[in-house]
Design a protein around this motif. Sequence first.
Motif, mmCIF file in Angstrom:
data_model
loop_
_atom_site.group_PDB
_atom_site.id
_atom_site.type_symbol
_atom_site.label_atom_id
_atom_site.label_comp_id
_atom_site.label_asym_id
_atom_site.label_seq_id
_atom_site.Cartn_x
_atom_site.Cartn_y
_atom_site.Cartn_z
ATOM 1 N N LEU A 16 0.780 -1.275 -0.012
ATOM 2 C CA LEU A 16 -0.121 -0.195 -0.030
ATOM 3 C C LEU A 16 0.768 1.143 -0.168
ATOM 4 O O LEU A 16 0.548 2.115 -0.709
ATOM 5 C CB LEU A 16 -1.071 -0.054 1.328
ATOM 6 N N GLY A 17 1.948 1.226 0.655
ATOM 7 C CA GLY A 17 3.066 2.613 0.806
ATOM 8 C C GLY A 17 3.574 2.395 -0.660
ATOM 9 O O GLY A 17 3.461 3.744 -0.990
ATOM 10 N N LEU A 21 2.750 6.125 -2.870
ATOM 11 C CA LEU A 21 4.031 6.851 -3.346
ATOM 12 C C LEU A 21 3.873 6.876 -4.859
ATOM 13 O O LEU A 21 4.227 7.892 -5.472
ATOM 14 C CB LEU A 21 5.237 6.200 -2.970
ATOM 15 N N PHE A 22 3.688 5.666 -5.690
ATOM 16 C CA PHE A 22 3.579 5.837 -6.990
ATOM 17 C C PHE A 22 2.486 6.562 -7.619
ATOM 18 O O PHE A 22 2.856 7.461 -8.393
ATOM 19 C CB PHE A 22 3.505 4.207 -7.664
ATOM 20 N N GLY A 40 -0.333 14.195 0.675
ATOM 21 C CA GLY A 40 -1.125 13.423 1.859
ATOM 22 C C GLY A 40 -0.806 12.049 1.524
ATOM 23 O O GLY A 40 -0.394 11.149 2.534
ATOM 24 N N ALA A 41 -0.733 11.620 0.213
ATOM 25 C CA ALA A 41 -0.935 10.294 -0.184
ATOM 26 C C ALA A 41 0.392 9.791 0.084
ATOM 27 O O ALA A 41 1.280 8.804 0.585
ATOM 28 C CB ALA A 41 -1.114 10.109 -1.585
ATOM 29 N N GLY A 45 2.115 7.281 2.569
ATOM 30 C CA GLY A 45 2.913 6.052 1.929
ATOM 31 C C GLY A 45 4.292 5.731 2.617
ATOM 32 O O GLY A 45 4.393 4.730 2.774
ATOM 33 N N VAL A 46 4.686 6.928 2.884
ATOM 34 C CA VAL A 46 5.794 6.697 3.790
ATOM 35 C C VAL A 46 5.697 6.203 4.943
ATOM 36 O O VAL A 46 6.438 5.322 5.487
ATOM 37 C CB VAL A 46 6.829 8.300 3.839
ATOM 38 N N VAL A 47 4.626 6.713 5.644
ATOM 39 C CA VAL A 47 4.295 5.925 7.112
ATOM 40 C C VAL A 47 4.277 4.596 6.828
ATOM 41 O O VAL A 47 4.800 3.788 7.667
ATOM 42 C CB VAL A 47 3.394 6.829 7.806
ATOM 43 N N MET A 48 3.467 4.056 6.100
ATOM 44 C CA MET A 48 3.062 2.678 5.926
ATOM 45 C C MET A 48 4.578 1.901 5.627
ATOM 46 O O MET A 48 4.890 1.022 6.092
ATOM 47 C CB MET A 48 2.250 2.429 4.672
ATOM 48 N N LEU A 49 5.358 2.580 4.908
ATOM 49 C CA LEU A 49 6.702 1.722 4.543
ATOM 50 C C LEU A 49 7.630 1.750 5.739
ATOM 51 O O LEU A 49 8.224 0.680 6.049
ATOM 52 C CB LEU A 49 7.232 2.540 3.438
ATOM 53 N N VAL A 50 7.382 2.847 6.623
ATOM 54 C CA VAL A 50 8.331 2.728 7.860
ATOM 55 C C VAL A 50 7.709 1.900 8.869
ATOM 56 O O VAL A 50 8.511 1.016 9.428
ATOM 57 C CB VAL A 50 8.434 4.224 8.622
#
Length: 70
Positions: A16-17, A21-22, A40-41, A45-50
Amino acid sequence: MTINVGTTDRILRAALGAVLLFLAFFSGLPAFDAGIVKYGAAIVGVVMLVVAAVRMCPIYSIFGIKTCRV
């Protein structure tokens, strides 16, 4: 900092992250032309990846949720 994100949850968050980002930077969709939606997206996305990388979700900690096997 205890681990509270399981493997399936981690894979879904990473996917999802990456998709967010894409969409934010490379999709060219008109919905993502607005700055607030684009950034916002990107932030989500960065929070999901972290969270996927460190395997610890602060919201899960607050509510006592664990998706990993212990």
